[in-house]
Design a protein around this motif. Structure first.
Motif, PDB file in Angstrom:
ATOM      1  N   SER A  11      74.896  21.228  28.726  1.00 24.02           N
ATOM      2  CA  SER A  11      75.417  20.056  28.018  1.00 24.02           C
ATOM      3  C   SER A  11      76.200  20.520  26.785  1.00 24.02           C
ATOM      4  CB  SER A  11      74.231  19.175  27.582  1.00 24.02           C
ATOM      5  OG  SER A  11      74.563  18.403  26.456  1.00 24.02           O
ATOM      6  N   THR A  12      77.392  19.996  26.607  1.00 26.27           N
ATOM      7  CA  THR A  12      78.192  20.397  25.433  1.00 26.27           C
ATOM      8  C   THR A  12      77.515  19.917  24.142  1.00 26.27           C
ATOM      9  OG1 THR A  12      79.581  18.429  25.745  1.00 26.27           O
ATOM     10  CG2 THR A  12      80.422  20.513  26.630  1.00 26.27           C
ATOM     11  N   ASN A  13      76.850  18.758  24.197  1.00 30.98           N
ATOM     12  CA  ASN A  13      76.130  18.284  23.001  1.00 30.98           C
ATOM     13  C   ASN A  13      75.047  19.283  22.611  1.00 30.98           C
ATOM     14  OD1 ASN A  13      77.588  15.877  23.013  1.00 30.98           O
ATOM     15  ND2 ASN A  13      75.799  14.635  22.523  1.00 30.98           N
ATOM     16  N   GLN A  36      79.265  20.548  33.530  1.00 30.64           N
ATOM     17  CA  GLN A  36      77.958  20.459  32.860  1.00 30.64           C
ATOM     18  C   GLN A  36      76.886  20.362  33.947  1.00 30.64           C
ATOM     19  OE1 GLN A  36      78.229  18.258  28.626  1.00 30.64           O
ATOM     20  NE2 GLN A  36      78.322  16.913  30.375  1.00 30.64           N
ATOM     21  N   LYS A  40      74.093  14.801  29.529  1.00 31.85           N
ATOM     22  CA  LYS A  40      73.218  13.709  29.075  1.00 31.85           C
ATOM     23  C   LYS A  40      74.034  12.439  28.834  1.00 31.85           C
ATOM     24  CE  LYS A  40      71.833  15.822  25.387  1.00 31.85           C
ATOM     25  NZ  LYS A  40      71.082  16.063  24.141  1.00 31.85           N
ATOM     26  N   GLY A  41      73.484  11.322  29.275  1.00 37.83           N
ATOM     27  CA  GLY A  41      74.119  10.031  29.031  1.00 37.83           C
ATOM     28  C   GLY A  41      73.306   9.220  28.043  1.00 37.83           C
ATOM     29  N   GLN A  42      73.712   7.988  27.830  1.00 39.57           N
ATOM     30  CA  GLN A  42      73.002   7.081  26.927  1.00 39.57           C
ATOM     31  C   GLN A  42      71.593   6.820  27.462  1.00 39.57           C
ATOM     32  OE1 GLN A  42      73.842   5.173  24.184  1.00 39.57           O
ATOM     33  NE2 GLN A  42      75.945   5.863  23.922  1.00 39.57           N
ATOM     34  N   TRP A  47      74.459  12.345  32.924  1.00 34.21           N
ATOM     35  CA  TRP A  47      75.911  12.173  33.057  1.00 34.21           C
ATOM     36  C   TRP A  47      76.390  13.215  34.061  1.00 34.21           C
ATOM     37  CZ3 TRP A  47      79.213   8.479  31.706  1.00 34.21           C
ATOM     38  CH2 TRP A  47      80.575   8.747  31.730  1.00 34.21           C
ATOM     39  N   PHE A  57      83.236  17.011  26.670  1.00 34.71           N
ATOM     40  CA  PHE A  57      83.376  17.767  25.425  1.00 34.71           C
ATOM     41  C   PHE A  57      82.599  17.115  24.291  1.00 34.71           C
ATOM     42  CE2 PHE A  57      86.631  15.036  23.384  1.00 34.71           C
ATOM     43  CZ  PHE A  57      87.075  14.306  24.484  1.00 34.71           C
ATOM     44  N   LYS A 108      83.834   1.867  34.677  1.00 34.88           N
ATOM     45  CA  LYS A 108      83.536   2.780  33.566  1.00 34.88           C
ATOM     46  C   LYS A 108      84.244   4.107  33.804  1.00 34.88           C
ATOM     47  CE  LYS A 108      79.806   4.924  30.967  1.00 34.88           C
ATOM     48  NZ  LYS A 108      78.438   4.826  30.495  1.00 34.88           N
ATOM     49  N   GLY A 111      82.336   7.636  28.666  1.00 32.94           N
ATOM     50  CA  GLY A 111      81.105   7.332  27.933  1.00 32.94           C
ATOM     51  C   GLY A 111      81.012   8.209  26.696  1.00 32.94           C
ATOM     52  N   ILE A 130      81.662  13.291  24.481  1.00 30.10           N
ATOM     53  CA  ILE A 130      82.544  12.385  25.218  1.00 30.10           C
ATOM     54  C   ILE A 130      82.697  12.863  26.663  1.00 30.10           C
ATOM     55  CG2 ILE A 130      84.914  11.457  25.376  1.00 30.10           C
ATOM     56  CD1 ILE A 130      85.067  11.755  22.302  1.00 30.10           C
TER      57      ILE A 130
HETATM   58  C1  BTN Z   1      77.034   7.449  28.579  1.00 32.77           C
HETATM   59  O1  BTN Z   1      75.940   7.386  29.159  1.00 32.77           O
HETATM   60  O2  BTN Z   1      77.874   6.568  28.743  1.00 32.77           O
HETATM   61  C2  BTN Z   1      77.356   8.569  27.662  1.00 32.77           C
HETATM   62  C3  BTN Z   1      77.863   9.767  28.396  1.00 32.77           C
HETATM   63  C4  BTN Z   1      78.217  10.923  27.504  1.00 32.77           C
HETATM   64  C5  BTN Z   1      78.533  12.156  28.308  1.00 32.77           C
HETATM   65  C6  BTN Z   1      79.076  13.260  27.458  1.00 32.77           C
HETATM   66  S1  BTN Z   1      79.796  14.545  28.425  1.00 32.77           S
HETATM   67  C7  BTN Z   1      79.920  15.558  27.011  1.00 32.77           C
HETATM   68  C8  BTN Z   1      78.667  15.347  26.191  1.00 32.77           C
HETATM   69  N1  BTN Z   1      77.603  16.235  26.615  1.00 32.77           N
HETATM   70  C9  BTN Z   1      76.584  15.596  27.168  1.00 32.77           C
HETATM   71  O3  BTN Z   1      75.560  16.117  27.623  1.00 32.77           O
HETATM   72  N2  BTN Z   1      76.833  14.261  27.170  1.00 32.77           N
HETATM   73  C10 BTN Z   1      78.096  13.960  26.536  1.00 32.77           C
END
Ligand code: BTN
Length: 243
Positions: A11-13, A36, A40-42, A47, A57, A108, A111, A130
């Motif tokens: 994950s970039t985060n 990735q 990870k998403g919300q 994701w 990114f 969508k 995210g 993002i």
């Molecule tokens: C959502 O659920 O809408 C948010 C998604 C966010 C995905 C991005 S991809 C780059 C960054 N790294 C992650 O692990 N998640 C975010």
């Protein structure tokens, strides 16, 4: 702009967060991954995207003089920046679905996951993650997802899209830093998906109800006019907009 480009990482985060715990990183350090493996998403979701086709990114935002109460201003400015960048590529029917999904033609396509880290000296680091679906063709099991390609039928230069989003983001975050958040709220509000029309919601207990979105308040809560004529506000984990 310090841009770190990587092939595949979970994950970039997480990468940015981990790197930040070990070394000084300048404001607006960007980490981009071709793929990735644990995106990870919300709200703890995953994701998942097709390797190499999309943009994933994260951007480190520091020195932004926001207090923890007003972090939603950052969500708003980021969502608006992405939408403004995509407008430059003539992506049709762009909208922002509360809290910060980027939609085109009701699908969508992007995210945002912002993780805020409050340091002991009071500084807040924000990791702005993002995910933007650029050239992915199919979205099996995700009927409401789309990409710039699936919407327009055109293949996009990922690098050009990334540059455009980063440029908008840099410009808008500088404006945000100078206390200028109202203009982003205005655009966010104007682009708010399904605002002013009756829509269905589902709460955490699975109960469905109708309401009319009035807007989003400065705490990031969705204000909904219910059938009993009362306006109720909902937090991010409290309700899902069904569409
Ligand atoms: C959502 O659920 O809408 C948010 C998604 C966010 C995905 C991005 S991809 C780059 C960054 N790294 C992650 O692990 N998640 C975010």
């Amino acid at each position: 702009m310090n841009i770190i480009k990587l092939d595949a990482i979970p994950s970039t985060n997480d990468f940015l967060k981990e790197k930040l715990s070990r070394q000084y990183l300048e404001n607006f350090t960007v980490v981009v991954a071709e793929n990735q493996t644990g995106g990870k998403g919300q709200m703890g979701s995953i994701w998942e995207v097709q390797s190499g086709k999309n943009l994933t990114f994260s951007v480190l935002v520091r020195d932004l003089l926001l207090d923890i109460q007003s972090v939603f201003h950052l969500n708003v400015a980021v969502a608006v920046s992405i939408a403004e960048a995509l407008k430059l590529f003539s992506i049709p029917d762009l909208a922002i679905k509360w809290p910060n999904d980027i939609l085109a033609e009701n699908r969508k396509i992007g995210g945002i996951l912002i993780e805020n880290i409050l340091k002991s000296d009071g500084e807040i680091f924000s990791i702005v993650g993002i995910g933007l679906n650029v050239n992915q063709v199919e979205f099996t099991d995700l009927p409401k997802a789309g990409s710039l390609f699936s919407i327009t039928g055109k293949v996009f230069d990922k690098e050009a899209v990334l540059t455009s989003v980063l440029e908008k983001l840099k410009l808008n975050l500088a404006l945000l830093q100078s206390g200028n958040h109202e203009q982003f709220w205005k655009i966010y509000d104007a682009m708010l998906f399904r605002k002013g029309v009756p829509v269905s919601f589902e709460d955490t207990s699975g109960l469905r109800f109708m309401g009319i979105i009035q807007g989003v308040n400065c705490n990031g809560k969705l204000e909904v006019l219910l059938e009993n004529d009362l306006i109720t506000e909902y937090g991010i984990k409290e309700v899902i907009l069904l569409y």
